[in-house]
Scaffold this active site. Structure first.
Site, PDB file in Angstrom:
ATOM      1  N   HIS A  72      42.652  22.339  72.297  1.00 40.84           N
ATOM      2  CA  HIS A  72      43.321  22.105  73.583  1.00 40.84           C
ATOM      3  C   HIS A  72      44.173  23.323  73.935  1.00 40.84           C
ATOM      4  O   HIS A  72      45.057  23.708  73.187  1.00 40.84           O
ATOM      5  CB  HIS A  72      44.226  20.857  73.507  1.00 40.84           C
ATOM      6  CG  HIS A  72      43.477  19.572  73.582  1.00 40.84           C
ATOM      7  ND1 HIS A  72      44.014  18.426  74.091  1.00 40.84           N
ATOM      8  CD2 HIS A  72      42.215  19.271  73.219  1.00 40.84           C
ATOM      9  CE1 HIS A  72      43.115  17.452  74.054  1.00 40.84           C
ATOM     10  NE2 HIS A  72      42.015  17.940  73.525  1.00 40.84           N
ATOM     11  N   TYR A 201      51.145  13.777  79.603  1.00 43.12           N
ATOM     12  CA  TYR A 201      52.441  13.116  79.365  1.00 43.12           C
ATOM     13  C   TYR A 201      52.954  12.645  80.727  1.00 43.12           C
ATOM     14  O   TYR A 201      52.937  13.415  81.692  1.00 43.12           O
ATOM     15  CB  TYR A 201      53.447  14.107  78.775  1.00 43.12           C
ATOM     16  CG  TYR A 201      53.224  14.498  77.341  1.00 43.12           C
ATOM     17  CD1 TYR A 201      52.287  15.459  76.984  1.00 43.12           C
ATOM     18  CD2 TYR A 201      53.972  13.907  76.313  1.00 43.12           C
ATOM     19  CE1 TYR A 201      52.101  15.831  75.657  1.00 43.12           C
ATOM     20  CE2 TYR A 201      53.796  14.280  74.984  1.00 43.12           C
ATOM     21  CZ  TYR A 201      52.856  15.233  74.667  1.00 43.12           C
ATOM     22  OH  TYR A 201      52.668  15.591  73.353  1.00 43.12           O
ATOM     23  N   PRO A 294      57.703  11.047  68.008  1.00 40.69           N
ATOM     24  CA  PRO A 294      56.369  11.671  68.123  1.00 40.69           C
ATOM     25  C   PRO A 294      56.116  12.411  69.432  1.00 40.69           C
ATOM     26  O   PRO A 294      55.088  13.043  69.587  1.00 40.69           O
ATOM     27  CB  PRO A 294      55.425  10.489  67.972  1.00 40.69           C
ATOM     28  CG  PRO A 294      56.221   9.287  68.262  1.00 40.69           C
ATOM     29  CD  PRO A 294      57.623   9.598  67.913  1.00 40.69           C
ATOM     30  N   LYS A 298      55.259  16.723  66.304  1.00 43.14           N
ATOM     31  CA  LYS A 298      55.743  17.629  65.258  1.00 43.14           C
ATOM     32  C   LYS A 298      55.694  17.049  63.854  1.00 43.14           C
ATOM     33  O   LYS A 298      55.686  17.797  62.871  1.00 43.14           O
ATOM     34  CB  LYS A 298      57.206  18.020  65.562  1.00 43.14           C
ATOM     35  CG  LYS A 298      57.357  18.911  66.757  1.00 43.14           C
ATOM     36  CD  LYS A 298      56.737  20.273  66.529  1.00 43.14           C
ATOM     37  CE  LYS A 298      56.219  20.870  67.834  1.00 43.14           C
ATOM     38  NZ  LYS A 298      55.000  21.611  67.662  1.00 43.14           N
ATOM     39  N   TYR A 386      55.651  23.807  71.362  1.00 41.04           N
ATOM     40  CA  TYR A 386      54.578  22.821  71.199  1.00 41.04           C
ATOM     41  C   TYR A 386      53.473  23.348  70.280  1.00 41.04           C
ATOM     42  O   TYR A 386      52.998  22.653  69.386  1.00 41.04           O
ATOM     43  CB  TYR A 386      53.978  22.462  72.559  1.00 41.04           C
ATOM     44  CG  TYR A 386      53.209  21.154  72.555  1.00 41.04           C
ATOM     45  CD1 TYR A 386      51.890  21.090  72.101  1.00 41.04           C
ATOM     46  CD2 TYR A 386      53.799  19.958  72.994  1.00 41.04           C
ATOM     47  CE1 TYR A 386      51.185  19.886  72.073  1.00 41.04           C
ATOM     48  CE2 TYR A 386      53.101  18.759  72.971  1.00 41.04           C
ATOM     49  CZ  TYR A 386      51.797  18.730  72.509  1.00 41.04           C
ATOM     50  OH  TYR A 386      51.099  17.540  72.481  1.00 41.04           O
TER      51      TYR A 386
HETATM   52  P1  FAS Z   1      53.688   9.612  55.173  1.00 41.75           P
HETATM   53  O1  FAS Z   1      54.612   8.496  55.529  1.00 41.75           O
HETATM   54  O2  FAS Z   1      52.489   9.882  55.999  1.00 41.75           O
HETATM   55  O3  FAS Z   1      53.162   9.409  53.673  1.00 41.75           O
HETATM   56  C1  FAS Z   1      54.006   8.909  52.659  1.00 41.75           C
HETATM   57  C2  FAS Z   1      53.114   8.223  51.619  1.00 41.75           C
HETATM   58  O4  FAS Z   1      53.937   7.796  50.545  1.00 41.75           O
HETATM   59  C3  FAS Z   1      52.433   6.992  52.190  1.00 41.75           C
HETATM   60  O5  FAS Z   1      51.064   7.020  51.911  1.00 41.75           O
HETATM   61  C4  FAS Z   1      53.132   5.836  51.475  1.00 41.75           C
HETATM   62  O6  FAS Z   1      52.275   4.746  51.254  1.00 41.75           O
HETATM   63  C5  FAS Z   1      53.546   6.483  50.179  1.00 41.75           C
HETATM   64  N1  FAS Z   1      54.681   5.848  49.527  1.00 41.75           N
HETATM   65  C6  FAS Z   1      55.770   5.287  50.089  1.00 41.75           C
HETATM   66  N2  FAS Z   1      56.594   4.822  49.128  1.00 41.75           N
HETATM   67  C7  FAS Z   1      56.019   5.105  47.926  1.00 41.75           C
HETATM   68  C8  FAS Z   1      56.387   4.886  46.565  1.00 41.75           C
HETATM   69  N3  FAS Z   1      57.516   4.259  46.261  1.00 41.75           N
HETATM   70  N4  FAS Z   1      55.553   5.306  45.601  1.00 41.75           N
HETATM   71  C9  FAS Z   1      54.387   5.944  45.917  1.00 41.75           C
HETATM   72  N5  FAS Z   1      53.975   6.182  47.176  1.00 41.75           N
HETATM   73  C10 FAS Z   1      54.790   5.762  48.174  1.00 41.75           C
HETATM   74  N6  FAS Z   1      53.624  12.220  64.116  1.00 41.75           N
HETATM   75  C11 FAS Z   1      53.081  12.890  65.140  1.00 41.75           C
HETATM   76  O7  FAS Z   1      53.149  14.125  65.145  1.00 41.75           O
HETATM   77  N7  FAS Z   1      52.448  12.212  66.174  1.00 41.75           N
HETATM   78  C12 FAS Z   1      52.332  10.834  66.174  1.00 41.75           C
HETATM   79  O8  FAS Z   1      51.766  10.253  67.101  1.00 41.75           O
HETATM   80  C13 FAS Z   1      52.869  10.103  65.102  1.00 41.75           C
HETATM   81  N8  FAS Z   1      52.736   8.736  65.048  1.00 41.75           N
HETATM   82  C14 FAS Z   1      53.298   8.056  63.996  1.00 41.75           C
HETATM   83  C15 FAS Z   1      53.192   6.640  63.885  1.00 41.75           C
HETATM   84  C16 FAS Z   1      53.789   5.952  62.826  1.00 41.75           C
HETATM   85  C17 FAS Z   1      53.668   4.429  62.740  1.00 41.75           C
HETATM   86  C18 FAS Z   1      54.514   6.661  61.857  1.00 41.75           C
HETATM   87  C19 FAS Z   1      55.224   5.915  60.734  1.00 41.75           C
HETATM   88  C20 FAS Z   1      54.617   8.052  61.927  1.00 41.75           C
HETATM   89  C21 FAS Z   1      53.993   8.751  62.989  1.00 41.75           C
HETATM   90  N9  FAS Z   1      54.058  10.143  63.080  1.00 41.75           N
HETATM   91  C22 FAS Z   1      53.523  10.844  64.098  1.00 41.75           C
HETATM   92  C23 FAS Z   1      54.681  10.906  62.072  1.00 41.75           C
HETATM   93  C24 FAS Z   1      53.704  11.023  60.925  1.00 41.75           C
HETATM   94  O9  FAS Z   1      52.533  11.625  61.371  1.00 41.75           O
HETATM   95  C25 FAS Z   1      54.391  11.722  59.819  1.00 41.75           C
HETATM   96  O10 FAS Z   1      55.098  12.857  60.274  1.00 41.75           O
HETATM   97  C26 FAS Z   1      53.459  12.113  58.713  1.00 41.75           C
HETATM   98  O11 FAS Z   1      52.768  10.974  58.307  1.00 41.75           O
HETATM   99  C27 FAS Z   1      54.306  12.718  57.598  1.00 41.75           C
HETATM  100  O12 FAS Z   1      53.537  12.774  56.462  1.00 41.75           O
HETATM  101  P2  FAS Z   1      54.182  12.479  55.021  1.00 41.75           P
HETATM  102  O13 FAS Z   1      55.456  13.182  54.907  1.00 41.75           O
HETATM  103  O14 FAS Z   1      53.091  12.701  54.046  1.00 41.75           O
HETATM  104  O15 FAS Z   1      54.616  10.933  55.064  1.00 41.75           O
HETATM  105  C1  PHB Z   2      48.298  11.605  69.494  1.00 39.59           C
HETATM  106  O1  PHB Z   2      47.213  12.042  69.940  1.00 39.59           O
HETATM  107  O2  PHB Z   2      48.360  10.660  68.670  1.00 39.59           O
HETATM  108  C2  PHB Z   2      49.586  12.218  69.971  1.00 39.59           C
HETATM  109  C3  PHB Z   2      49.549  13.350  70.774  1.00 39.59           C
HETATM  110  C4  PHB Z   2      50.740  13.927  71.192  1.00 39.59           C
HETATM  111  C5  PHB Z   2      51.942  13.358  70.822  1.00 39.59           C
HETATM  112  C6  PHB Z   2      51.980  12.215  70.003  1.00 39.59           C
HETATM  113  C7  PHB Z   2      50.792  11.646  69.579  1.00 39.59           C
HETATM  114  O3  PHB Z   2      53.111  13.910  71.240  1.00 39.59           O
END
Ligand code: FAS
Ligand code: PHB
Length: 392
Positions: A72, A201, A294, A298, A386
């Site tokens: 993109h 957006y 989100p 980032k 971005y």
């Molecule tokens: P994660 O949370 O991905 O991974 C942590 C891992 O540790 C998980 O698999 C968990 O099961 C495990 N864990 C937890 N406790 C544990 C324990 N006690 N023992 C062992 N394992 C354990 N970011 C964006 O940029 N755009 C988005 O649209 C977006 N949407 C999101 C939606 C949701 C619902 C959430 C919660 C986050 C979202 N994020 C988004 C942010 C997300 O992408 C995070 O930044 C990303 O998953 C970060 O990765 P990790 O740090 O690996 O953490």
């Molecule tokens: C997504 O595609 O999931 C997405 C894209 C941009 C954002 C957040 C989520 O800022």
């Protein structure tokens, strides 16, 4: 049981760290409480910064991303009935790639298992101790219920915001910075043709909306809702109706194509940073250390940056025995983390309708957007944040 680097969590941070360490000949063990299926099916982020794409390509993880990811070169921002494009390539020379986080996780797990990694799913009762000694230890039950004590040189806390590693740091050693937002995102994954080849957006009087996608047949959509929104009150037709209202823009943009909703969920919003991102031989990475709303796309990219810094510092430690880079890990990451926190907070504050906002505050938001679209400097600032700021 013993390993060089014990990694708690098999999300993007933990898996990528294990991969990067493997490339440096450093042994690690990854412990994950969820199943492989759960972790691979968790629908989250979608946008990869150029730096993330480059790292995945440089470390042999980019083959499917290059095939299935969508490049993109800009995004669209819609407000007051008009759509404005921000041209990343023209402003920064860079683009972003849309490739679901769960796809990155699948690629990472496949690569780690192919390399014979120590990757344990469905562990339980994970606890970390002896963090300020040369033998930090992870205690856990394996999926058969057997107890283990994993003695490490270093522990990486990659267990997300609700993990056990950050809370294991003694009281008084961390400073937490936090902002909760009075809003959330209701997100859906739908089997429908995207109406635009780039993200849209939307600032709308009914609330924020975001049009994104995962492929030419899968659309990813979000609409602003309350933090305690009851998903049961949002049947598919109500979701589509609200999205149509918020995304209906100027005449040249067709209305959304509706289709079967494959997944829906509510994501609450917070900004959070724990400082420092380390204690003794424990190093926090990704959501375990910081959370961004989100809106700026980032979260995943920050996790990637953290572990690339940590892997480099660990390589220096094992090569020379020097702790110098490890001691600088937190400071190195936090400079970039805080700039991403700033950008994500600005995008969120500018594009969402806040309960309790006065008409004056709403007009200031519109003026912010109007200024953005009339200023090359403002657009360049948004674009460079971005696509991803330089690592150092
Ligand atoms: P994660 O949370 O991905 O991974 C942590 C891992 O540790 C998980 O698999 C968990 O099961 C495990 N864990 C937890 N406790 C544990 C324990 N006690 N023992 C062992 N394992 C354990 N970011 C964006 O940029 N755009 C988005 O649209 C977006 N949407 C999101 C939606 C949701 C619902 C959430 C919660 C986050 C979202 N994020 C988004 C942010 C997300 O992408 C995070 O930044 C990303 O998953 C970060 O990765 P990790 O740090 O690996 O953490
Ligand atoms: C997504 O595609 O999931 C997405 C894209 C941009 C954002 C957040 C989520 O800022």
């Amino acid at each position: 049981m013993r390993t060089q680097v014990g990694i708690v969590g098999a999300g993007p941070a933990g898996l990528l760290l294990s991969h990067l360490l493997h490339l440096q000949g450093i042994e690690s063990m990854v412990l994950e409480i969820r199943s492989r299926e759960y972790v691979e099916g968790r629908i989250r982020a979608g946008v990869l910064e150029q730096g993330t794409v480059d790292l995945l390509n440089e470390t042999g993880l980019g083959e499917r991303m290059r095939r299935e990811g969508l490049s993109h070169e800009g995004i669209n921002i819609r407000f007051a009935g008009h759509t404005h494009r921000i041209d990343f390539v023209d402003l920064t020379g860079k683009a972003v790639t849309v490739y679901g986080q769960h796809e990155v996780v699948k690629d990472l797990i496949a690569a780690r298992l192919k390399a014979g990694a120590q990757l344990h799913f469905e562990v339980d009762q994970v606890g970390v101790s002896d963090l300020d000694t040369p033998a930090p230890t992870i205690r856990f039950l394996d999926r058969d219920g057997a107890e283990h004590a994993l003695v490490c040189d270093v522990i990486a806390g990659c267990d997300g915001f609700h993990g056990v590693c950050r809370p294991a740091i003694p009281a008084g050693r961390l400073t937490m910075y936090e902002r909760e937002y009075p809003l959330a995102w209701l997100g859906i994954l739908a089997e429908s043709h995207p109406i635009s080849h780039e993200l849209i957006y939307v600032y709308h009087e009914r609330g924020f909306a975001l049009f994104s996608m995962r492929s030419p047949r899968i659309t990813r959509l979000y609409l602003q809702c309350a933090p305690d929104e009851d998903l049961a009150l949002w049947p598919d037709d109500r979701i589509w109706d609200e999205l149509q209202r918020r995304l209906a823009g100027d005449e040249e943009t067709p209305i959304l194509q509706e289709g079967p909703i494959l997944q829906k969920g509510v994501t609450t919003m917070r900004s959070f940073v724990a400082e420092p991102m380390q204690f003794g031989r424990l190093f926090l990475a990704g959501d375990a250390a910081h959370i961004v709303p989100p809106t700026g796309a980032k979260g995943l990219n920050l996790a990637v940056t953290d572990v690339s810094v940590l892997a480099q510092a660990l390589a220096a430690f094992y090569a020379s025995g020097s702790f110098e880079e490890l001691d600088r890990y937190s400071a190195t990451c936090l400079r970039r983390v805080w700039k991403a926190e700033r950008f994500s907070a600005w995008m969120t504050s500018t594009l969402h309708r806040f309960p309790g906002h006065t008409p004056f505050e709403q007009r200031v938001q519109l003026a912010e957007l109007d200024y953005l679209m009339s200023s090359h400097a403002a657009q360049k600032s948004l674009a460079e944040n971005y696509v991803g700021l330089p690592l150092r």
